[in-house]
Scaffold this active site. Structure first.
Site, PDB file in Angstrom:
ATOM      1  N   CYS A 412       0.784  -1.239   0.000  1.00 30.16           N
ATOM      2  CA  CYS A 412       0.000   0.000   0.000  1.00 30.16           C
ATOM      3  C   CYS A 412       0.818   1.293   0.000  1.00 30.16           C
ATOM      4  O   CYS A 412       0.477   2.219  -0.746  1.00 30.16           O
ATOM      5  CB  CYS A 412      -1.022  -0.009   1.141  1.00 30.16           C
ATOM      6  SG  CYS A 412      -0.462  -0.698   2.694  1.00 30.16           S
ATOM      7  N   ARG A 441       7.833 -10.829   5.424  1.00 27.62           N
ATOM      8  CA  ARG A 441       7.489 -10.482   6.805  1.00 27.62           C
ATOM      9  C   ARG A 441       8.333 -11.334   7.746  1.00 27.62           C
ATOM     10  O   ARG A 441       8.460 -12.534   7.558  1.00 27.62           O
ATOM     11  CB  ARG A 441       5.988 -10.684   7.063  1.00 27.62           C
ATOM     12  CG  ARG A 441       5.135  -9.712   6.256  1.00 27.62           C
ATOM     13  CD  ARG A 441       3.657  -9.818   6.515  1.00 27.62           C
ATOM     14  NE  ARG A 441       2.929  -8.909   5.633  1.00 27.62           N
ATOM     15  CZ  ARG A 441       1.606  -8.833   5.560  1.00 27.62           C
ATOM     16  NH1 ARG A 441       0.849  -9.626   6.312  1.00 27.62           N
ATOM     17  NH2 ARG A 441       1.031  -7.981   4.726  1.00 27.62           N
ATOM     18  N   GLN A 459       0.761 -11.931  -2.860  1.00 30.85           N
ATOM     19  CA  GLN A 459      -0.677 -11.955  -2.606  1.00 30.85           C
ATOM     20  C   GLN A 459      -1.426 -11.171  -3.679  1.00 30.85           C
ATOM     21  O   GLN A 459      -0.836 -10.367  -4.392  1.00 30.85           O
ATOM     22  CB  GLN A 459      -0.997 -11.417  -1.211  1.00 30.85           C
ATOM     23  CG  GLN A 459      -0.634  -9.977  -0.951  1.00 30.85           C
ATOM     24  CD  GLN A 459      -0.983  -9.550   0.480  1.00 30.85           C
ATOM     25  OE1 GLN A 459      -1.214 -10.369   1.354  1.00 30.85           O
ATOM     26  NE2 GLN A 459      -1.032  -8.254   0.712  1.00 30.85           N
ATOM     27  N   ASP A 461      -2.905  -8.580  -3.990  1.00 34.94           N
ATOM     28  CA  ASP A 461      -3.032  -7.313  -3.276  1.00 34.94           C
ATOM     29  C   ASP A 461      -3.490  -6.222  -4.243  1.00 34.94           C
ATOM     30  O   ASP A 461      -2.866  -6.009  -5.283  1.00 34.94           O
ATOM     31  CB  ASP A 461      -1.665  -6.964  -2.684  1.00 34.94           C
ATOM     32  CG  ASP A 461      -1.753  -5.907  -1.613  1.00 34.94           C
ATOM     33  OD1 ASP A 461      -2.864  -5.647  -1.138  1.00 34.94           O
ATOM     34  OD2 ASP A 461      -0.707  -5.359  -1.232  1.00 34.94           O
ATOM     35  N   HIS A 463      -5.438  -2.138  -4.516  1.00 34.31           N
ATOM     36  CA  HIS A 463      -5.885  -0.928  -3.820  1.00 34.31           C
ATOM     37  C   HIS A 463      -6.740  -0.092  -4.767  1.00 34.31           C
ATOM     38  O   HIS A 463      -6.446   0.011  -5.954  1.00 34.31           O
ATOM     39  CB  HIS A 463      -4.687  -0.123  -3.326  1.00 34.31           C
ATOM     40  CG  HIS A 463      -3.885  -0.852  -2.289  1.00 34.31           C
ATOM     41  ND1 HIS A 463      -2.789  -1.624  -2.617  1.00 34.31           N
ATOM     42  CD2 HIS A 463      -4.055  -0.974  -0.950  1.00 34.31           C
ATOM     43  CE1 HIS A 463      -2.310  -2.171  -1.505  1.00 34.31           C
ATOM     44  NE2 HIS A 463      -3.063  -1.791  -0.494  1.00 34.31           N
ATOM     45  N   LYS A 543     -11.885  -2.662   9.048  1.00 36.10           N
ATOM     46  CA  LYS A 543     -11.795  -3.634   7.962  1.00 36.10           C
ATOM     47  C   LYS A 543     -12.855  -4.712   8.112  1.00 36.10           C
ATOM     48  O   LYS A 543     -13.411  -4.925   9.183  1.00 36.10           O
ATOM     49  CB  LYS A 543     -10.413  -4.276   7.928  1.00 36.10           C
ATOM     50  CG  LYS A 543     -10.038  -5.007   9.216  1.00 36.10           C
ATOM     51  CD  LYS A 543      -8.652  -5.628   9.107  1.00 36.10           C
ATOM     52  CE  LYS A 543      -8.279  -6.355  10.391  1.00 36.10           C
ATOM     53  NZ  LYS A 543      -7.015  -7.113  10.277  1.00 36.10           N
ATOM     54  N   HIS A 630      -8.215  -1.035   0.715  1.00 34.11           N
ATOM     55  CA  HIS A 630      -7.288  -2.157   0.597  1.00 34.11           C
ATOM     56  C   HIS A 630      -8.137  -3.419   0.467  1.00 34.11           C
ATOM     57  O   HIS A 630      -9.077  -3.611   1.247  1.00 34.11           O
ATOM     58  CB  HIS A 630      -6.423  -2.307   1.850  1.00 34.11           C
ATOM     59  CG  HIS A 630      -5.720  -1.060   2.283  1.00 34.11           C
ATOM     60  ND1 HIS A 630      -4.349  -0.952   2.298  1.00 34.11           N
ATOM     61  CD2 HIS A 630      -6.192   0.122   2.761  1.00 34.11           C
ATOM     62  CE1 HIS A 630      -4.006   0.240   2.753  1.00 34.11           C
ATOM     63  NE2 HIS A 630      -5.110   0.916   3.041  1.00 34.11           N
TER      64      HIS A 630
END
Length: 782
Positions: A412, A441, A459, A461, A463, A543, A630
């Site tokens: 992000c 991570r 992932q 991912d 936005h 979320k 997100h």
């Protein structure tokens, strides 16, 4: 006192994530003598001295506590039940157990714990007197909260057995997702062996038969330090988490007394079925620099039938374990030289790439554009985004040219830089970008678990940068995406709204607005079908967390949809609400927005421990701040693949399968035709192998079935001369015997459609059945 309760509870929650060391079980040995199959006595005789000392102090303080309760004024109270009925009671006398027994003894026996006023934080021991009027719910083992209490009480029983057998110093014993554990330090750092399991279970059986009551006692910090003076681990927790002058609780059952928030079942007799599942090493508070401890895991149920069902479930889950199937099917492996990073083999990459292509196809249909952002950034990026204060310990950081850099753990902030790299118009919104970039991570080594917990992953991912008036449509689009993906794989799912955590970034009123928008979207999509998860939002926004359920009804947290007003502020993102007309320069340069004087940034503080003040760039006149959504549907591709392996049990649907077709020639004379068939289907981008080994036909077929090929094509003289293939469908048992040959072109057409339409049906329905019926008719006429 409630603050102290929460402090102790926070320690328990934190240590649930403790780094576990080597979990390999010691090989069981048949040992002679002793009770329960292990050498030596069942328990220590004489018992550890601290048991008697601790118990005497407990009895002394309990008498004082009971005198204080007896002095409380008794007043009439009302207890409102779930059905709306009201029961009369007396404060400091009437218990939830009294209410349950007043309805029926069977209800009391089924009830594990009470919940007051609809608040999960107000769980109440059944034998603990009510203090005021309240709404009362009686929870059984079938309720998630009831199950946690039941397993927490079971952990205390295991703790008692462990103290009696080992004379150990207990640390913590929380309920977990599938049972409970107790962590402890044995004298002289001794380990727990598998041969200790049966003796411990024998002690547990004795404890259960005794029906020891669970007794609650409120103590001061000073009394706690005296009671646990023999245990340096309890001393650390008490000193670190309980402030001077505060009180918290201990619970006793039999000789065990433990620092515990509670609540518990009425007595140990409620735990009718108990089993130890494994033991392992761990570190105190999850820190590898602390003492190495022993951890014993167990599970329990109110009856033996549920235990039998659980063990059957575990057997099926073991067969489907993605780590086992990943090895058997040569999909991936892990190497000690790169912990937590999967080594994807060719067949695994077929699944990985196909899964990503499916998601990319959906992106194309839904107006997302794919981007790719760097793997590493200067730490300034994370400080700007706000992640540094909340997330730096979970990042891989390193020095570059005397500055701190980090591998990105999420996309992000980089996408914010992309949005901001040029001026944006309201006409461009919503701006939807997707990124399959590699993420890292820094997960604790003991927390790593196959594909479901890794350090390196990708992932789906994405936005979405949009206007406030576009939020509802974008959230609705994300819900539709969920239905499409999970419906294809046969997953059902649950949705939770996770609200403002503590600490959080931004203003409370902005959070309230964001939470209300998500509530509204959930109410419209699944009215009454979502749960509230208080305080579990991201630091920058609320979320929606989505939990999927696989074929074994296990729950996996995968998708997330997050509404974020904070990152656009932190990066000073903006878009033009109306065209800003600026005369171009004579050299033809593009019109630009009028520059606004940047706010003066605060002087950098030398002390790295001092938090940098948040500076929000003011909006340019004629501009507005975008909202950032997100969203991830599959989440980590690694984790999602692991879930799919177990969901399908290694039997992949044709479109996702790494082994789609196996061609088997019945003899050497048909090798060339088998290779030709392979080439034809390979040209259609299908995964086709040919078995040219010297094995018998039946062994070749059996080998292909065990390898989970979707279709086996047997080719011989008839098939070669007729340009056909004899099809055996893995998922159609009736086709396992020789059936009707299928024309090559028909097989191509049907299998291409099966793959491209991502269907899971039989493309050759009735062919085998019809052929067999014709054979029967021919025999009957003969």
């Amino acid at each position: 006192m409630e603050k102290a309760h929460k402090a102790v509870d926070a320690v328990v929650d934190g240590v649930k994530k403790v780094a576990i060391g080597n979990e390999k079980k010691a090989k069981a040995k048949k040992e002679k003598g002793g009770d329960g199959g292990a050498e030596g006595p069942l328990e220590m005789k004489p018992p550890p001295q601290f048991l008697d000392t601790r118990l005497k102090l407990f009895e002394k303080l309990k008498a004082k506590f009971e005198a204080e309760i007896a002095a409380k004024p008794r007043e009439p109270i009302t207890i409102t039940l779930g059905d709306g009925s009201v029961k009369a009671g007396t404060s400091w006398e009437t218990t939830p157990a009294d209410i349950a027994k007043g309805i029926s003894n069977s209800l009391f026996k089924r009830t594990v714990v009470a919940k007051l006023n609809g608040d999960p934080e107000q769980l109440w021991d059944l034998e603990r007197p009510l203090e005021a009027s309240c709404k009362l719910e009686l929870l059984s083992f079938d309720d998630e909260l009831g199950k946690k209490v039941f397993w927490h009480s079971s952990a205390h029983i295991l703790g008692e057995a462990s103290e009696r057998r080992f004379g150990c110093s207990l640390c913590i014993g929380p309920p977990i997702e599938s049972g409970f554990y107790y962590e402890m330090a044995l004298p002289e750092g001794a380990p727990v062996h598998e041969s200790d399991w049966k003796p411990l279970e024998t002690l547990v059986s004795q404890i259960v038969k005794e029906k020891q009551p669970f007794e609650r006692l409120v103590l001061s910090k000073e009394d706690l330090l005296e009671m646990f003076s023999y245990n340096k681990y309890k001393q650390h927790i008490i000193k670190d988490k309980i402030k001077d002058g505060e009180f918290t609780t201990v619970y006793r059952n039999g000789p065990l007394i433990d620092l515990c928030r509670g609540p518990h079942v009425p007595n140990t007799g409620r735990i009718e079925s108990f089993a130890i599942m494994k033991n392992s090493a761990s570190y105190f508070l999850g820190d590898k620099d602390n003492d190495s401890l022993q951890r014993i895991y167990g599970v329990s149920f109110p009856d033996k039938k549920q235990m039998a069902e659980h063990k059957k479930f575990l057997e099926e889950a073991a067969k489907r374990d993605h780590r086992k199937l990943g090895k058997d099917q040569e999909l991936f492996f892990f190497h000690e030289l790169s912990p937590g990073s999967a080594m994807w083999l060719p067949h695994g990459m077929r699944i990985y790439n196909t899964l990503m292509q499916f998601i990319k196809d959906e992106y194309w249909k839904r107006g997302f554009n794919e981007v790719l952002s760097p793997n590493m950034y200067n730490s300034t990026l994370w400080k700007t985004s706000g992640h540094w204060d909340y997330y730096k310990d979970d990042m891989f950081t390193f020095a570059v040219d005397k500055e701190t850099f980090a591998l990105k753990p999420m996309n992000c902030p980089g996408h914010c830089l992309m949005f901001d790299h040029r001026e944006r118009s309201h006409r461009e919104l919503p701006w939807r970008v997707a990124d399959f970039g590699v993420l890292h991570r820094n997960e604790a080594s003991g927390a790593l678990s196959g594909l479901t917990r890794v350090r390196r992953f990708q992932q789906d991912d994405a936005h979405i940068f949009c206007r406030e008036d576009q939020i509802k449509d974008e959230i609705t689009g994300a819900f539709d995406f969920l239905n499409k993906v999970y419906g294809l794989f046969g997953f059902t799912f649950k949705m939770k709204l996770s609200t403002r955590p503590d600490p959080y970034m931004g203003k409370r009123e902005v959070w309230d607005m964001a939470e209300e928008k998500l509530r509204s979207a959930l109410d419209e999509f699944v009215p009454g079908g979502w749960e509230l998860n208080e305080g579990d939002g991201a630091f920058y926004g609320p979320k929606i967390d989505i939990t999927i359920m696989d074929v074994l009804r296990r729950e996996w947290q995968t998708a997330t949809i997050q509404l974020d007003f904070q990152l656009p502020q932190n990066f000073g993102l903006e878009y033009m609400t109306s065209e800003v007309v600026v005369k171009p320069k004579e050299d033809g340069a593009k019109a630009v927005k009028p520059k606004v004087e940047e706010p003066k940034k605060a002087v950098e503080v030398v002390d790295p421990n001092v938090k940098k003040e948040r500076v929000i760039k003011p909006l340019t006149p004629g501009c507005a701040r975008p909202v950032m959504i997100h969203r991830a549907i599959a989440g980590s591709i690694e984790r999602f693949t692991g879930i799919l392996i177990e969901h399908y049990g290694g039997k992949w649907p044709f479109w996702l399968s790494p082994r789609q077709i196996l061609v088997i020639p019945v003899g050497v004379g048909f090798y060339d035709y088998a290779k030709e068939v392979q080439s034809i289907f390979k040209d259609q981008r299908m995964y086709v192998d040919v078995d040219l080994s010297g094995n018998t036909l039946q062994k070749k077929i059996r080998t292909g079935q065990l390898a989970q090929y979707n279709f086996i094509f047997v080719v011989g003289d008839q098939e070669m001369n007729g340009r056909e293939v004899n099809v055996r469908n893995r998922d159609d048992t009736s086709s396992q015997d020789r059936g009707k040959p299928v024309p090559l072109q028909e097989a191509i057409t049907k299998l291409v459609a099966l793959r491209d339409e991502r269907r899971s049906d039989n493309p050759f329905p009735g062919d085998v059945k019809v052929e067999k019926e014709k054979e029967k008719e021919a025999k009957a006429k003969a």
